[in-house]
Every structure is written in structure tokens, then in C-alpha cells.
Design an enzyme around this catalytic site. Structure first.
Site, PDB file in Angstrom:
ATOM      1  CB  SER A   1      -0.910   0.017   1.232  1.00  0.00           C
ATOM      2  OG  SER A   1      -1.663  -1.168   1.330  1.00  0.00           O
TER       3      SER A   1
HETATM    4  N1  SAH Z   1      -0.736  -4.938   4.051  1.00  0.00           N
HETATM    5  C1  SAH Z   1      -0.026  -5.231   2.831  1.00  0.00           C
HETATM    6  C2  SAH Z   1      -0.850  -4.870   1.612  1.00  0.00           C
HETATM    7  C3  SAH Z   1      -1.197  -6.086   0.869  1.00  0.00           C
HETATM    8  S1  SAH Z   1      -2.351  -5.964  -0.438  1.00  0.00           S
HETATM    9  C4  SAH Z   1       1.357  -4.606   2.808  1.00  0.00           C
HETATM   10  O1  SAH Z   1       1.667  -3.835   3.705  1.00  0.00           O
HETATM   11  O2  SAH Z   1       2.148  -4.925   1.910  1.00  0.00           O
HETATM   12  C5  SAH Z   1      -3.639  -7.001   0.184  1.00  0.00           C
HETATM   13  C6  SAH Z   1      -3.315  -8.432   0.438  1.00  0.00           C
HETATM   14  O3  SAH Z   1      -4.488  -9.079   0.867  1.00  0.00           O
HETATM   15  C7  SAH Z   1      -2.829  -9.224  -0.780  1.00  0.00           C
HETATM   16  O4  SAH Z   1      -1.573  -9.765  -0.511  1.00  0.00           O
HETATM   17  C8  SAH Z   1      -3.890 -10.314  -0.940  1.00  0.00           C
HETATM   18  O5  SAH Z   1      -3.360 -11.555  -1.369  1.00  0.00           O
HETATM   19  C9  SAH Z   1      -4.452 -10.419   0.458  1.00  0.00           C
HETATM   20  N2  SAH Z   1      -5.789 -10.995   0.603  1.00  0.00           N
HETATM   21  C10 SAH Z   1      -6.882 -10.815  -0.169  1.00  0.00           C
HETATM   22  N3  SAH Z   1      -7.929 -11.499   0.333  1.00  0.00           N
HETATM   23  C11 SAH Z   1      -7.494 -12.121   1.469  1.00  0.00           C
HETATM   24  C12 SAH Z   1      -8.100 -12.970   2.445  1.00  0.00           C
HETATM   25  N4  SAH Z   1      -9.384 -13.323   2.392  1.00  0.00           N
HETATM   26  N5  SAH Z   1      -7.333 -13.415   3.456  1.00  0.00           N
HETATM   27  C13 SAH Z   1      -6.033 -13.079   3.553  1.00  0.00           C
HETATM   28  N6  SAH Z   1      -5.401 -12.288   2.668  1.00  0.00           N
HETATM   29  C14 SAH Z   1      -6.119 -11.799   1.640  1.00  0.00           C
END
Ligand code: SAH
Length: 218
Positions: A63
Site C-alpha cells: 500500500s
Molecule cells: N498490508 C499489505 C498490503 C497487501 S495488499 C502490505 O503492507 O504490503 C492485500 C493483500 O491481501 C494481498 O496480498 C492479498 O493476497 C491479500 N488478501 C486478499 N484477500 C485475502 C483474504 N481473504 N485473506 C487473507 N489475505 C487476503
């Protein structure tokens, strides 16, 4: 020339975060401490302090720094908190949260991302984050209740399991929207056992939350 990351990081905190209204000193300090360049794809280090999300593996993103700070502030993360994050991704937001909270639990659906994040956190000496592979929309029932829950992917509604795993007084911050790529950031506060207060904070754009309490996998 070798880039001065510490200086770039201080500039990020001042220009992208504090200047846009994030005031919580705990959040500003944590954002100033975690090296974002350690969480991007190899070759993207010099972009790490740009004011934007960046690609990571599995078609996901790390993000934008401002949104990480904004969500943690909105969730009122405090020292001593037990926190849950859904969507570990790169592990960056979990590392920032772990600087403030007592313990962070984080769930990622892509095993490769979870492995990479685990390795990075170990290398950085962050030892109060536990990562699990699975569907985060179901929460982490063995570790509940949580003072703070942050969801970093956008779903069609607030997952019931996540509400129920909040402590009384706990805060949940989650992007919710009818489209898979545009959402409103919602804060849910559990005021009492059956009493939840909900408010809309901002318009945001996150990758989709895929799972039982989210969107169906494509
Ligand atoms: N917080 C992260 C941002 C990741 S983007 C950072 O700091 O880098 C969002 C993430 O959510 C992705 O990696 C995606 O694979 C994950 N995601 C989507 N649906 C999900 C679910 N139901 N359970 C766990 N992870 C999920």
C-alpha cells in the site's frame, strides 16, 4: 550514487504523512522506523519512498505509505494492543503495526507472500508478528479478541467473523464497496457486546478481498 534511505524515509513521514494530517506520534515514529525498501520487489528499492502503492508478487501491492499510516491512526492502535491484520502482502504494514502493538497476527491467502514476509520480518528482528496462510475474512478465532483489526483489501461488506472477534472497545478499519477496485474506508467500533458503531472515513482503492466474507475468487 547510493540512495540515502533514512533521509528519504524522514521526507516521506514529513511530506506524505504528517503534512496530510496524520498526527498520532506513535504512527509517525513507527513509519519513520520501518525500512520500506526492505519490503518491495528486488530492483524497486529506489521507488520505496514514492507516494504510491508498488507491485509485489502474485499481482498484489504494497500500500501507499500514507494509507498505511492513515489506517493505523484511524484504528487507534495503542501499545499493549493485540492486533489482527488481514492481507499480509509484503509484511510492511504488519511491521509498522508491530512497532506499536504488543502482538500482531496477520493472515495472507497467498503462501508465497506469507513466506517472503515471514523471512523479511525475521531478518529485521521483528519478533511480535505471527503470520498464517488462510482466509482472513474468517478471522483468527484462537487469538481473539482483538483491540484493533485492519483489513488491507477491499470487500463487499464487513465480514461478520471480524466484527465478532473485536474486543469491547475494539476498532476495525476496512475498505468496503460494491466495486472490486473502489471502496469507502469504514471504521467499526464495538461499543458493547451487541452494539457496533460504524462510520465512513474516506474513498480508497484496494486490491480485492477474496474469501468467504469477501469476493469470490475469479
Ligand atoms: N498490508 C499489505 C498490503 C497487501 S495488499 C502490505 O503492507 O504490503 C492485500 C493483500 O491481501 C494481498 O496480498 C492479498 O493476497 C491479500 N488478501 C486478499 N484477500 C485475502 C483474504 N481473504 N485473506 C487473507 N489475505 C487476503
Amino acid at each position: 550514487m547510493i540512495m540515502d534511505y533514512a533521509r528519504a524515509r524522514a521526507g516521506m513521514v514529513e511530506h506524505q504523512i504528517a503534512r496530510r494530517g496524520v498526527r498520532d506520534p506513535l504512527v509517525l515514529e513507527a513509519m519513520g522506523r520501518i525500512p520500506r525498501e526492505a519490503f518491495v520487489l528486488p530492483g524497486w528499492e529506489e521507488e520505496a519512498y514514492e507516494d504510491q502503492p508498488l507491485p509485489i508478487a502474485d499481482r498484489q501491492t504494497i500500500s501507499q505509505p500514507f494509507i498505511v499510516a492513515y489506517m493505523i491512526e484511524a484504528a487507534e492502535l495503542r501499545p499493549g494492543d493485540r492486533a489482527l491484520e488481514i492481507g499480509t502482502g509484503s509484511g510492511y504494514a504488519a511491521a509498522v503495526m508491530a512497532t506499536i502493538a504488543a502482538q500482531v497476527y496477520t493472515i495472507e491467502r497467498h503462501p508465497g507472500l506469507a513466506d517472503t514476509a515471514r523471512r523479511r520480518l525475521l531478518e529485521l528482528g521483528v519478533n511480535n508478528v505471527e503470520i498464517r496462510v488462510g482466509d482472513g475474512t474468517l478471522g483468527w478465532s484462537e487469538a481473539q479478541p482483538f483491540d484493533t483489526i485492519i483489513v488491507t483489501a477491499g470487500g463487499p461488506k464487513v465480514p461478520t467473523d471480524l466484527r465478532e472477534q473485536l474486543a469491547i472497545g475494539g476498532r476495525l478499519v476496512i475498505p468496503v464497496g460494491e466495486s472490486q477496485h473502489r471502496q469507502s474506508l469504514i471504521r467499526v467500533v464495538r461499543e458493547d457486546r451487541a452494539d457496533y458503531r460504524e462510520e465512513e472515513l474516506a474513498d480508497v482503492a484496494f486490491v480485492p478481498l477474496i474469501g468467504e466474507g469477501g469476493w469470490n475468487a475469479a
